[in-house]
Design a protein around this motif. Structure first.
Motif, PDB file in Angstrom:
ATOM      1  N   PRO A 118       0.818  -1.226   0.000  1.00 53.62           N
ATOM      2  CA  PRO A 118       0.000   0.000   0.000  1.00 53.62           C
ATOM      3  C   PRO A 118       0.846   1.268   0.000  1.00 53.62           C
ATOM      4  N   ASN A 119       2.161   1.121   0.212  1.00 48.20           N
ATOM      5  CA  ASN A 119       3.044   2.289   0.210  1.00 48.20           C
ATOM      6  C   ASN A 119       3.570   2.612  -1.186  1.00 48.20           C
ATOM      7  N   SER A 120       3.263   1.748  -2.143  1.00 43.65           N
ATOM      8  CA  SER A 120       3.773   1.942  -3.495  1.00 43.65           C
ATOM      9  C   SER A 120       3.153   3.175  -4.139  1.00 43.65           C
ATOM     10  N   LYS A 121       3.976   3.938  -4.817  1.00 36.50           N
ATOM     11  CA  LYS A 121       3.503   5.132  -5.511  1.00 36.50           C
ATOM     12  C   LYS A 121       3.061   4.807  -6.935  1.00 36.50           C
ATOM     13  N   ASP A 122       3.353   3.589  -7.364  1.00 32.23           N
ATOM     14  CA  ASP A 122       2.938   3.168  -8.702  1.00 32.23           C
ATOM     15  C   ASP A 122       1.464   2.775  -8.693  1.00 32.23           C
ATOM     16  N   ASP A 123       0.885   2.725  -9.883  1.00 32.28           N
ATOM     17  CA  ASP A 123      -0.513   2.310  -9.994  1.00 32.28           C
ATOM     18  C   ASP A 123      -0.684   0.848  -9.597  1.00 32.28           C
ATOM     19  N   ASN A 124       0.332   0.050  -9.893  1.00 28.86           N
ATOM     20  CA  ASN A 124       0.263  -1.377  -9.585  1.00 28.86           C
ATOM     21  C   ASN A 124       1.020  -1.655  -8.289  1.00 28.86           C
ATOM     22  N   SER A 125       0.284  -1.974  -7.237  1.00 31.33           N
ATOM     23  CA  SER A 125       0.913  -2.233  -5.940  1.00 31.33           C
ATOM     24  C   SER A 125       1.009  -3.722  -5.644  1.00 31.33           C
ATOM     25  N   PHE A 126       0.695  -4.563  -6.650  1.00 36.37           N
ATOM     26  CA  PHE A 126       0.724  -6.014  -6.469  1.00 36.37           C
ATOM     27  C   PHE A 126       1.893  -6.621  -7.242  1.00 36.37           C
ATOM     28  N   LEU A 127       2.452  -7.669  -6.654  1.00 37.94           N
ATOM     29  CA  LEU A 127       3.572  -8.360  -7.281  1.00 37.94           C
ATOM     30  C   LEU A 127       3.504  -9.830  -6.888  1.00 37.94           C
ATOM     31  N   SER A 128       3.766 -10.715  -7.850  1.00 39.45           N
ATOM     32  CA  SER A 128       3.771 -12.151  -7.555  1.00 39.45           C
ATOM     33  C   SER A 128       5.113 -12.754  -7.943  1.00 39.45           C
ATOM     34  N   ASP A 129       5.349 -13.974  -7.475  1.00 43.62           N
ATOM     35  CA  ASP A 129       6.587 -14.726  -7.712  1.00 43.62           C
ATOM     36  C   ASP A 129       7.650 -14.294  -6.700  1.00 43.62           C
ATOM     37  N   SER A 130       8.230 -15.266  -6.023  1.00 40.82           N
ATOM     38  CA  SER A 130       9.047 -14.987  -4.842  1.00 40.82           C
ATOM     39  C   SER A 130      10.315 -14.179  -5.115  1.00 40.82           C
ATOM     40  N   THR A 131      11.079 -14.532  -6.146  1.00 45.36           N
ATOM     41  CA  THR A 131      12.332 -13.801  -6.381  1.00 45.36           C
ATOM     42  C   THR A 131      12.090 -12.357  -6.818  1.00 45.36           C
ATOM     43  N   PRO A 132      11.176 -12.072  -7.755  1.00 44.44           N
ATOM     44  CA  PRO A 132      10.875 -10.669  -8.052  1.00 44.44           C
ATOM     45  C   PRO A 132      10.411  -9.890  -6.818  1.00 44.44           C
ATOM     46  N   ILE A 133       9.704 -10.552  -5.908  1.00 49.47           N
ATOM     47  CA  ILE A 133       9.274  -9.879  -4.679  1.00 49.47           C
ATOM     48  C   ILE A 133      10.486  -9.525  -3.821  1.00 49.47           C
ATOM     49  N   LEU A 134      11.434 -10.456  -3.690  1.00 46.59           N
ATOM     50  CA  LEU A 134      12.641 -10.177  -2.907  1.00 46.59           C
ATOM     51  C   LEU A 134      13.432  -9.021  -3.508  1.00 46.59           C
ATOM     52  N   LEU A 135      13.541  -8.991  -4.824  1.00 47.40           N
ATOM     53  CA  LEU A 135      14.264  -7.904  -5.487  1.00 47.40           C
ATOM     54  C   LEU A 135      13.547  -6.577  -5.273  1.00 47.40           C
ATOM     55  N   TYR A 136      12.224  -6.616  -5.307  1.00 50.21           N
ATOM     56  CA  TYR A 136      11.439  -5.403  -5.069  1.00 50.21           C
ATOM     57  C   TYR A 136      11.653  -4.889  -3.644  1.00 50.21           C
ATOM     58  N   LEU A 137      11.606  -5.796  -2.676  1.00 49.42           N
ATOM     59  CA  LEU A 137      11.774  -5.394  -1.277  1.00 49.42           C
ATOM     60  C   LEU A 137      13.143  -4.774  -1.035  1.00 49.42           C
ATOM     61  N   ASP A 138      14.164  -5.354  -1.656  1.00 51.23           N
ATOM     62  CA  ASP A 138      15.512  -4.832  -1.444  1.00 51.23           C
ATOM     63  C   ASP A 138      15.694  -3.460  -2.085  1.00 51.23           C
ATOM     64  N   ALA A 139      14.987  -3.224  -3.201  1.00 49.53           N
ATOM     65  CA  ALA A 139      15.094  -1.931  -3.877  1.00 49.53           C
ATOM     66  C   ALA A 139      14.181  -0.886  -3.240  1.00 49.53           C
TER      67      ALA A 139
END
Length: 368
Positions: A61-82
């Motif tokens: 919910p803190n995302s400033k982008d229109d899409n605040s949803f993300l699936s698949d574990s590794t892309p999620i980890l990369l997103y969290l780190d960034a």
């Protein structure tokens, strides 16, 4: 003030455990939402239609982008780190070369080891406590959280049929799943004899990914009792102890359920009734002949060529950039277009459940 993220999960999924661990490690507040595998999941109505309903799913919910949803574990980890950088709690090395090595390792493990372990774990669960699959209905029916409930026992064979088809559990031996898992573990074991971590000299997403994906193997005796893999489990235990804030309370409900079931089974095996029953089963030649006949029938009538009706559930993303960090997925969709096709499907996979799956478990245990 950071709003809590929402992690949509299947509680016993090792891929979901991977994201849960990353959130705890980076000290990011979050809420857990159980994914409804057979219905609508509250909260996901806000997700874009293009989102793959593939757990884990993260909503930020803190995302400033229109899409605040993300699936698949590794892309999620990369997103969290960034998105939530914290140098002391980073999941990726500072070196660009090692960073890419970590990402490649995570995707490779997700696409191989994670898929193999999932198939092996479901086969083991069907052997020990088939009715536990009723947990998938827990979000719709409260009784489903009790595998010993008569309703859970009645519905579990039908759920098992869909799970066998979805993950090709009846083809473990044909796909050499046990051998492929062994090969990966032995290769990583060789590296761990010389290094403390998979990549570089510090904890990273690669270590977190591997330890999460290998966790269900602790419940499969063939792997848990094999001396060749003790270095793997010892390494995972150390990584969890030092880097997982939830340690040692990391067992999910299903794992605790299986542990209790094993304790009860051990007590039953000591009883005279159980021993007599086991002896009668061994000398029941008529039953053994019928089982052998059905196994031969299944090989000829429901061979691998009959699996073509099940097609891949998820297609790879079109974006080349996404494909680089997106893992393969082996889940399959069952095409049931009529009542007759449903009857044929249930007949086929009930036979697989009764006669093919015991052979798959024997293959896991002894390579037979």
């Amino acid at each position: 003030m950071i709003k809590p993220l929402r992690l949509y999960q299947i509680p016993w999924s090792h891929y979901c455990d991977k994201v849960r661990w990353a959130l705890d490690y980076k000290e990011i507040p979050y809420e857990l939402v159980t994914f409804n595998a057979f219905g609508k999941t509250k909260g996901l109505e806000r997700a874009p239609k293009s989102l793959r309903k593939l757990t884990p799913i993260l909503e930020d919910p803190n995302s400033k982008d229109d899409n605040s949803f993300l699936s698949d574990s590794t892309p999620i980890l990369l997103y969290l780190d960034a998105r939530y950088p914290k140098i002391s709690k980073s999941l990726l090395p500072l070196s660009s070369e090692q960073r890419q090595q970590v990402i490649d390792t995570c995707v490779r493990l997700d696409s191989g080891l994670g898929l193999y372990v999932r198939r092996l774990a479901y086969a083991q669960m069907f052997k020990e406590k088939q009715s536990a699959i009723s947990l998938l209905l827990g979000e719709r029916f409260s009784w489903a959280y009790n595998p010993d409930d008569i309703r859970s026992r009645l519905v579990s064979p039908f759920l098992a049929s869909f799970m066998i088809a979805r993950f090709r559990l009846h083809r473990l031996r044909d796909d050499q799943v046990r051998e492929k898992t062994e090969q990966i573990l032995l290769e990583i074991g060789d590296r761990l004899r010389k290094n403390d971590y998979l990549i570089g000299d510090q904890f990273s997403a690669a270590d977190l990914t591997f330890c999460s994906l290998v966790k269900p193997l602790r419940w499969i005796p063939y792997f848990a009792d094999d001396r060749r893999f003790q270095i793997i489990f010892k390494y995972c235990e150390g990584i969890r102890r030092n880097h997982d804030p939830k340690y040692p309370n990391i067992d999910n409900f299903l794992e605790k359920l299986l542990e209790n079931n094993r304790i009860q089974m051990k007590k039953r095996q000591e009883s005279l009734f159980y021993r007599v029953k086991a002896f009668m089963h061994q000398i029941n030649f008529l039953q053994r002949f019928f089982t052998a006949f059905m196994v031969m029938f299944m090989k000829n009538f429901y061979g691998p060529s009959t699996d073509d009706e099940e097609v891949p559930l998820f297609k790879p993303s079109i974006s080349e950039n996404k494909q680089a960090n997106e893992a393969l997925n082996d889940q399959r969709r069952v095409n049931i277009k009529s009542k007759w096709s449903l009857i044929k499907f249930l007949c086929k996979y009930q036979c697989h459940l009764l006669f093919t799956m015991p052979r798959q478990n024997l293959y896991i245990e002894s390579g037979a």
